[in-house]
Design a protein around this motif. Structure first.
Motif, PDB file in Angstrom:
ATOM      1  N   ASN A 172      -9.993  -2.466  -5.611  1.00 52.53           N
ATOM      2  CA  ASN A 172      -8.756  -1.766  -4.874  1.00 52.53           C
ATOM      3  C   ASN A 172      -7.500  -1.875  -5.567  1.00 52.53           C
ATOM      4  O   ASN A 172      -6.792  -1.029  -4.896  1.00 52.53           O
ATOM      5  CB  ASN A 172      -8.771  -2.589  -3.397  1.00 52.53           C
ATOM      6  CG  ASN A 172      -9.784  -2.542  -2.448  1.00 52.53           C
ATOM      7  OD1 ASN A 172     -10.514  -1.432  -2.371  1.00 52.53           O
ATOM      8  ND2 ASN A 172      -9.868  -3.555  -1.422  1.00 52.53           N
ATOM      9  N   GLY A 216       0.789  -1.115  -0.002  1.00 53.99           N
ATOM     10  CA  GLY A 216       0.085  -0.050  -0.133  1.00 53.99           C
ATOM     11  C   GLY A 216       0.855   1.161   0.051  1.00 53.99           C
ATOM     12  O   GLY A 216       1.938   1.375   0.526  1.00 53.99           O
ATOM     13  N   PRO A 217       0.547   2.319  -0.616  1.00 56.51           N
ATOM     14  CA  PRO A 217       1.396   3.437  -0.963  1.00 56.51           C
ATOM     15  C   PRO A 217       1.708   4.241   0.501  1.00 56.51           C
ATOM     16  O   PRO A 217       2.567   4.852   0.397  1.00 56.51           O
ATOM     17  CB  PRO A 217       0.324   4.443  -1.853  1.00 56.51           C
ATOM     18  CG  PRO A 217      -0.937   3.709  -1.808  1.00 56.51           C
ATOM     19  CD  PRO A 217      -0.926   2.466  -1.470  1.00 56.51           C
ATOM     20  N   ARG A 218       0.959   3.926   1.585  1.00 57.13           N
ATOM     21  CA  ARG A 218       1.122   4.718   2.788  1.00 57.13           C
ATOM     22  C   ARG A 218       1.675   3.844   3.705  1.00 57.13           C
ATOM     23  O   ARG A 218       1.499   4.454   4.999  1.00 57.13           O
ATOM     24  CB  ARG A 218      -0.423   5.406   3.118  1.00 57.13           C
ATOM     25  CG  ARG A 218      -0.831   6.187   2.211  1.00 57.13           C
ATOM     26  CD  ARG A 218      -2.242   6.579   2.650  1.00 57.13           C
ATOM     27  NE  ARG A 218      -1.938   7.964   3.436  1.00 57.13           N
ATOM     28  CZ  ARG A 218      -2.997   8.822   4.080  1.00 57.13           C
ATOM     29  NH1 ARG A 218      -4.114   8.136   4.039  1.00 57.13           N
ATOM     30  NH2 ARG A 218      -2.669   9.679   4.843  1.00 57.13           N
ATOM     31  N   ALA A 219       2.221   2.695   3.378  1.00 55.94           N
ATOM     32  CA  ALA A 219       3.119   1.955   4.327  1.00 55.94           C
ATOM     33  C   ALA A 219       4.260   2.599   4.629  1.00 55.94           C
ATOM     34  O   ALA A 219       4.926   3.442   3.779  1.00 55.94           O
ATOM     35  CB  ALA A 219       3.282   0.567   3.778  1.00 55.94           C
ATOM     36  N   PRO A 265      -2.855  -4.725   1.911  1.00 54.51           N
ATOM     37  CA  PRO A 265      -2.962  -3.769   2.580  1.00 54.51           C
ATOM     38  C   PRO A 265      -4.718  -3.425   2.731  1.00 54.51           C
ATOM     39  O   PRO A 265      -4.974  -2.455   3.422  1.00 54.51           O
ATOM     40  CB  PRO A 265      -2.404  -2.484   1.551  1.00 54.51           C
ATOM     41  CG  PRO A 265      -2.361  -2.979   0.221  1.00 54.51           C
ATOM     42  CD  PRO A 265      -2.268  -4.741   0.252  1.00 54.51           C
ATOM     43  N   PHE A 266      -5.524  -4.089   1.942  1.00 55.99           N
ATOM     44  CA  PHE A 266      -7.035  -3.602   2.181  1.00 55.99           C
ATOM     45  C   PHE A 266      -7.851  -4.754   2.845  1.00 55.99           C
ATOM     46  O   PHE A 266      -8.997  -4.106   3.077  1.00 55.99           O
ATOM     47  CB  PHE A 266      -7.392  -3.288   0.474  1.00 55.99           C
ATOM     48  CG  PHE A 266      -6.668  -2.440  -0.130  1.00 55.99           C
ATOM     49  CD1 PHE A 266      -6.896  -1.027  -0.047  1.00 55.99           C
ATOM     50  CD2 PHE A 266      -5.848  -2.704  -0.978  1.00 55.99           C
ATOM     51  CE1 PHE A 266      -6.513  -0.013  -0.810  1.00 55.99           C
ATOM     52  CE2 PHE A 266      -5.384  -1.989  -1.748  1.00 55.99           C
ATOM     53  CZ  PHE A 266      -5.389  -0.473  -1.579  1.00 55.99           C
ATOM     54  N   GLY A 323       2.659  11.663   2.566  1.00 57.05           N
ATOM     55  CA  GLY A 323       3.801  10.632   2.552  1.00 57.05           C
ATOM     56  C   GLY A 323       3.307   9.255   3.351  1.00 57.05           C
ATOM     57  O   GLY A 323       2.432   8.521   3.057  1.00 57.05           O
ATOM     58  N   SER A 371     -11.876   2.127  -5.363  1.00 57.95           N
ATOM     59  CA  SER A 371     -12.721   1.683  -4.533  1.00 57.95           C
ATOM     60  C   SER A 371     -12.412   2.804  -3.332  1.00 57.95           C
ATOM     61  O   SER A 371     -11.403   3.391  -3.471  1.00 57.95           O
ATOM     62  CB  SER A 371     -12.145   0.324  -3.982  1.00 57.95           C
ATOM     63  OG  SER A 371     -10.892   0.391  -3.271  1.00 57.95           O
ATOM     64  N   ALA A 417      -8.933   2.229  -1.846  1.00 60.45           N
ATOM     65  CA  ALA A 417      -7.920   2.578  -2.578  1.00 60.45           C
ATOM     66  C   ALA A 417      -7.617   3.984  -3.087  1.00 60.45           C
ATOM     67  O   ALA A 417      -6.610   4.372  -3.285  1.00 60.45           O
ATOM     68  CB  ALA A 417      -8.182   1.759  -4.008  1.00 60.45           C
ATOM     69  N   PRO A 461      -7.926  -6.958   6.508  1.00 55.65           N
ATOM     70  CA  PRO A 461      -7.214  -7.065   7.599  1.00 55.65           C
ATOM     71  C   PRO A 461      -6.847  -8.570   7.955  1.00 55.65           C
ATOM     72  O   PRO A 461      -5.787  -8.888   8.639  1.00 55.65           O
ATOM     73  CB  PRO A 461      -8.461  -7.029   8.885  1.00 55.65           C
ATOM     74  CG  PRO A 461      -9.571  -7.116   8.100  1.00 55.65           C
ATOM     75  CD  PRO A 461      -9.492  -6.817   6.756  1.00 55.65           C
TER      76      PRO A 461
END
Lengths: 322, 791
Positions: free
Chosen positions: A285, A38-41, A101-102, B705, B664, B667, A104
């Motif tokens: 997603n 996921g991009p925010r990890a 990432p989407f 970020g 979604s 996302a 649980p």
């Protein structure tokens, strides 16, 4: 030799599915670790994903490690993180398809929970497809006046989008008549998806059964039986039924993947928590980890069913032909 | 032969009609005049729009024609690609089997078997999502290539029979070379089977396009394809069925035509006689039966089990209050984790804390807590509350509340790891916690009303707090079950014992579920249903519309050109005509350009209107910088997606090309936070009645970020920061704070990192068995609802 070829084919399928997933992950712009985590990890989470998915290794090693993660024993080495494993056979066999990432749940757990729902719907729909297909074929073959009607009826079904069948059934049986729930997980919520998938997929069974019946009717043994005054029931049992059974069985083996495709639409339409919904959610997603898991699990499942069917066919129909 | 001629003639007429229609119609322009009479209700067919219009008032007939061109392309060219590849592989395999050593045959068959084992639609969807084709040609290529394995086995089987037959043997004896034999003689022999297979493939391609569109994996908005039209019609199936029946019926008709053409050309046809056309009559009757249900709203049947069933569009993303930021998570968390205070115009209202007593300089506060227990049975004590606050503060920039507590004594040492605890949090006794600040912090009360500081039992484990409901179970994507926590510190008056939150409910089915008794209360319904309820209010259902204190619009990423230029952002905010964009979309979205909604800060002067001269100036500015292409991200199938399409139309007038990426919700949140999108939809719901909330929580924190900040615009302005800090020094509520906040709002509107388009209201409907609390705000306090005695 046949068993070896079948095994080889299965292995190739799994390899191709894994390679496809891996290659797609690599082909995408950006960092595969970011795509999976996921991009925010955080950087730490991303590095953990990179390590657990063996990203950055040569392609063949990455594929090998993925396969090993997908199915391994309880005693597999430290390179596999067992926390995300789903276990079978009293914990002896593990499967780790990573994390999404989407969702649980670990991907393996999500798939293991969704698979029974799809199996239940798929099996019931398959049965309905076979019954409708064979029923239609018998009617068309026996009663000549109905042939055109039945053949074109099935042609119409072939050309109707499956989701329109679903929408019409939902409107009629759930909204108008209030006989069934609209969707969801209530007790009889599985009926509408089964009906939709069953009706939509019955066409090709009709075609294969009808063709088999036509061939059977021209068989010398059947003509001979008729000349000897054998009853219709006897002719049906001796010649027609084995021919139809074989044709439907052969086609059914090829059709497993099509049922899985159909589940993608029907489970989405009727909010069934199966593999189709999982895939559909993962598609919206853009969830590479879950898509990869679903693809691999579907391919493995189809391969297993096909080969199991092959083995049954080799045993059953060899005996029948004797 | 007559049938072939007839079918070919039909196809020709269809193509001519399509070509004529394509040149005369525009599938993207909306007829806003139709939206005037009643919002949410869809005008039926008329002379100007023979098949009616869709949710954005675009002509369904025009979209159908353009979608037909795309479907024909996908069906014919896609099938051709698949057939060319599949036929080549099939004939080579057969040739290798008959004439060669067979290794190529085995190799091809193993490869084909491996690929066929993977569900076609799944592979096509994955390919569609990853490649994201922008045009029908791209989609055609995707579907054609993915289907290339399908014809291999049938072609191989037919080729094997033909290669062993007398014709091929004869031409080989006459000296025909292998390539010539395969490409000419074998092709001629296989022609009927190939034509039949082609028609079957083309039929399946047309259906696959529809299926992909339905799944949202085909072409994105505003493309006019039949699949996309079916996808977009989902919200209207039961109220405007023509929006579904038109594209689905057209898909059926085209598939049937292609199939009939193939059957007519094939010797293997099942029924060579004229098709019984009367069979279409029951199909048509079935379609006609798909008329909208009567517009009678019935109260749901009372359910004996006493569970309050409510719905949520999206699933809970985060059960940990300090980091949860989407509306569903905040709402569900508010039930599990109560807050210290509420804020009213008169001051703080006690929830978990009884009082907050400051000293004269606002540097020392005594927080007195209620008595009760956490969900795990431990006592709700000052020590555990302190530990909970420290867990939240340890997250640093990942939680917006940390910025509001910057002046807490010893916080920096704690963040650096020099101290194991925050020195400014002192446990006086079991029920009193003292907060010490290095600088005056008059707004601590509002900070403590923030849901992000709600006390938790543990971090990131099973949800555990001191709220009125306790977590029981969760099935991801299905439902979340909660049960009343009887020893909660704050007593609540309701008699709701259990709560079930059904997630992923689509708006079009919300009202239907209420009348069937599957939901106890409906909200978040489709705009047409909302209009229906508003018109039928006062009958057997009770309905209430309330201000959510929520604004929506779009963010402009100030990192990305051309939005790094303030003039361009300002021009865009002027050019987007709110009234026009929102016109007729949803009765619950009210056009507004204010960052702080009226429900929170009623103002005496309405928003200034934009003059024609300003609009002309904005148009000139935007036309001068028209970028090549920008990506606009939105949550799929939402009001925001419809708004995005209207923004796209509006910006097309100044030469801008906007690509809408409908994702979604989960996302969308991730993509917005990653900073990859140039622009996207954005909304803010004030979960505390603090007019500075949006500014301090969404615009002041550093760019997202890896943090959970929602500064999707990557907005940075030293002047704004100074202004915000000045406002935060005022006590709340006070007139000085209001004046400062209004000035700050003007500064943000002038910088335009956000373009606010509307203020959102919510409509809730239930049967008479449910007694509602006297007032409703976000997050809704479900604990204060009650079942009536007569249940």
């Amino acid at each position: 030799m046949k068993a070896f070829a079948a095994l080889l084919s299965g292995v190739v399928t799994i390899l191709v599915a894994t390679a496809l997933g891996t290659a797609l992950l690599r082909a995408l712009p950006g960092d595969p670790a970011e795509l999976l985590a996921g991009p925010r990890a955080s950087i730490e989470q991303r590095e953990a994903v990179r390590s657990s998915h063996h990203l950055g290794e040569p392609l063949h090693l990455e594929i090998a490690m993925r396969l090993r993660g997908a199915l391994h024993g309880a005693g597999a080495g430290p390179s596999i993180d067992h926390r995300d494993c789903y276990t079978f056979l009293s914990g002896k066999i593990h499967s780790n398809l990573g994390r999404s990432p989407f969702d649980p749940r670990p991907v393996s757990t999500a798939i293991a929970q969704a698979l029974p729902v799809t199996l239940r719907i798929g099996a019931a729909a398959w049965l309905l497809q076979v019954l409708l297909g064979i029923g239609g074929a018998l009617l068309a073959a026996r009663v000549h006046k109905t042939r055109r009607f039945v053949a074109y009826g099935f042609t119409l079904i072939l050309c109707v989008p499956g989701l329109l069948i679903g929408a019409l059934l939902q409107h009629a049986l759930a909204v108008r008549l209030n006989l069934l729930p609209l969707d969801g997980t209530e007790a009889n919520a599985w009926v509408l998806p089964v009906l939709t998938l069953g009706v939509a997929g019955s066409v090709l069974y009709f075609r294969s059964a009808f063709t088999a019946l036509q061939r059977a009717h021209r068989q010398p043994s059947r003509v001979q039986l008729a000349a000897m005054g054998a009853s219709l029931g006897l002719r049906f049992r001796r010649v027609d039924l084995p021919a139809v059974g074989r044709a439907v069985f052969e086609f059914g083996l090829v059709d497993v993947a099509a049922v899985a495709s159909g589940a993608l639409i029907t489970e989405t339409l009727f909010r069934q928590p199966g593999m189709g919904s999982l895939a559909s959610t993962a598609i919206s997603n853009r969830d590479a980890a879950m898509l990869f898991g679903v693809l691999l699990a579907s391919a493995a499942f189809v391969v297993c069913i096909t080969h199991l069917g092959d083995a049954i066919r080799n045993t059953m129909f060899r005996g029948a032909s004797r | 032969m007559r049938r072939v001629r007839l079918a070919a003639l039909g196809a020709l007429v269809l193509l001519l009609a399509l070509a004529t229609g394509l040149t005369l119609t525009d599938p993207l322009s909306s007829d806003f005049s139709l939206a005037a009479p009643s919002v949410g209700e869809f005008p039926g067919p008329s002379f100007r729009h023979p098949l009616g219009v869709d949710a954005l008032y675009r002509d369904t007939f025009a979209r159908l024609l353009h979608g037909g061109a795309a479907s024909l392309l996908v069906g014919t060219v896609g099938a051709l690609i698949a057939m060319l590849a599949g036929t080549a592989l099939g004939t080579v395999a057969a040739w290798s089997h008959v004439r060669g050593k067979g290794w190529a045959d085995r190799l091809i068959l193993r490869g084909v078997d491996a690929l066929i084992a993977m569900p076609y639609l799944l592979i096509a969807s994955i390919a569609g999502v990853l490649i994201a084709p922008k045009t029908p040609w791209g989609l055609t290529l995707v579907l054609g290539l993915v289907a290339a394995t399908m014809p291999v086995r049938p072609v191989r089987s037919d080729a094997l029979a033909a290669l062993g037959g007398p014709v091929i043997r004869a031409v080989e004896c006459l000296g025909s070379s292998p390539p010539r034999t395969l490409s000419l003689h074998l092709r001629r022999l296989l022609r009927p089977e190939l034509v039949s297979l082609f028609s079957l493939m083309a039929t399946q391609m047309v259906l696959a396009e529809a299926a992909l569109g339905f799944l949202g994996a085909g072409l994105g908005p505003p493309a006019a394809t039949w699949g996309r039209m079916i996808h977009e019609s989902r919200a209207l199936w039961h109220t405007a069925p023509l929006t579904l029946l038109a594209p689905a019926g057209a898909t059926f008709a085209l598939s049937l035509l292609i199939h009939q053409l193939g059957e007519a050309s094939s010797v293997a046809s099942l029924s060579l006689k004229r098709p019984p056309l009367w069979l279409l009559v029951p199909a048509a009757l079935l379609a006609l039966g798909f008329v909208p249900p009567s517009h009678e709203l019935n109260a749901p049947p009372p359910r004996a089990d006493g569970i309050l069933r409510i719905s949520a569009r999206s699933d809970v993303r985060d059960f940990y209050p300090p980091t949860a930021h989407d509306a569903t998570s905040i709402e569900v968390n508010s039930l599990l984790y109560d807050r210290f205070f509420d804020v009213s115009p008169d001051g703080l209202v006690s929830r978990l804390a009884l009082s907050l007593t400051p000293n004269e300089t606002f540097t020392r506060f005594a927080l007195t807590l209620r008595e009760g227990r956490f969900h795990d049975g431990r006592e709700f004590s000052a020590a555990l509350v302190k530990a909970s606050v420290e867990r939240a503060l340890r997250l640093g920039a990942q939680t917006p509340v940390a910025a509001s507590l910057r002046g807490l004594h010893g916080l920096q040492a704690f963040e650096r790891g020099d101290s194991p605890e925050v020195a400014g949090l002192v446990v006086d006794n079991d029920h009193q916690l003292t907060w010490l600040f290095d600088a005056p912090t008059p707004r601590l009360g509002i900070v403590l009303a923030s849901p992000q500081l709600s006390p938790t039992c543990t971090a990131n484990a099973a949800p555990c707090g001191a709220g009125p409901f306790r977590f029981v179970s969760r099935a991801p994507g299905e439902a979340i079950d909660l049960v009343r926590h009887t020893s909660a510190p704050r007593p609540t008056p309701g008699n709701i014992e259990q709560l079930r939150i059904v997630v992923g409910v689509r708006p079009e089915s919300v009202l239907e579920r209420l009348t069937r008794g599957e939901l106890s209360l409906a909200r978040g319904m489709a705009s047409s249903d909302a209009a229906l309820v508003l018109a039928a209010r006062g009958k057997s259902l009770q309905a209430q519309r309330f201000g959510l204190a929520s604004v929506g619009g779009l963010f402009l990423n100030t990192k990305h050109p051309p939005f790094d230029q303030r003039d361009v952002r300002r021009a865009l905010s002027v050019w987007l005509d709110r009234e026009r964009i929102l016109h007729g979309l949803n009765p619950l979205a009210i056009p507004s350009g204010a960052l702080i909604p009226d429900a929170l800060l009623p103002r005496s002067i309405p928003n200034p209107s934009v003059s024609d001269a300003e609009r002309d100036q904005a148009k000139a500015t935007l036309s001068a910088v028209a970028p090549a292409s920008l990506t606009y991200i939105v949550p799929a199938d939402s009001l925001e997606e419809q708004i995005a399409q209207r923004v796209q139309q509006r910006l097309a007038e100044v030469g801008w090309t906007i690509t809408i990426d409908a994702l979604s919700f989960a996302a969308y949140l991730d993509r917005a936070g990653s900073g990859a999108a140039s622009m996207g939809s954005v909304g803010w719901t004030y979960d505390v009645p603090d007019p500075l909330d949006l500014m301090s929580s969404a615009l002041a924190p550093p760019a997202p970020g890896q943090t959970r900040s929602q500064n999707y615009a990557y907005y940075r302005s030293p002047s704004f920061d100074q202004h915000l800090a000045r406002c935060q020094r005022f006590e709340a509520p006070s007139s000085a704070l209001v004046d400062c906040t209004l000035a700050l709002e003007q500064e943000v509107l002038s910088d335009a990192p956000w373009v606010v388009l509307y203020e959102r209201t919510e409509l809730m409907v239930s049967g008479p068995d449910l007694i509602w609390p006297p007032s409703l705000t976000f997050p809704v306090d479900w604990a204060s609802f009650q079942w009536s005695e007569r249940r």
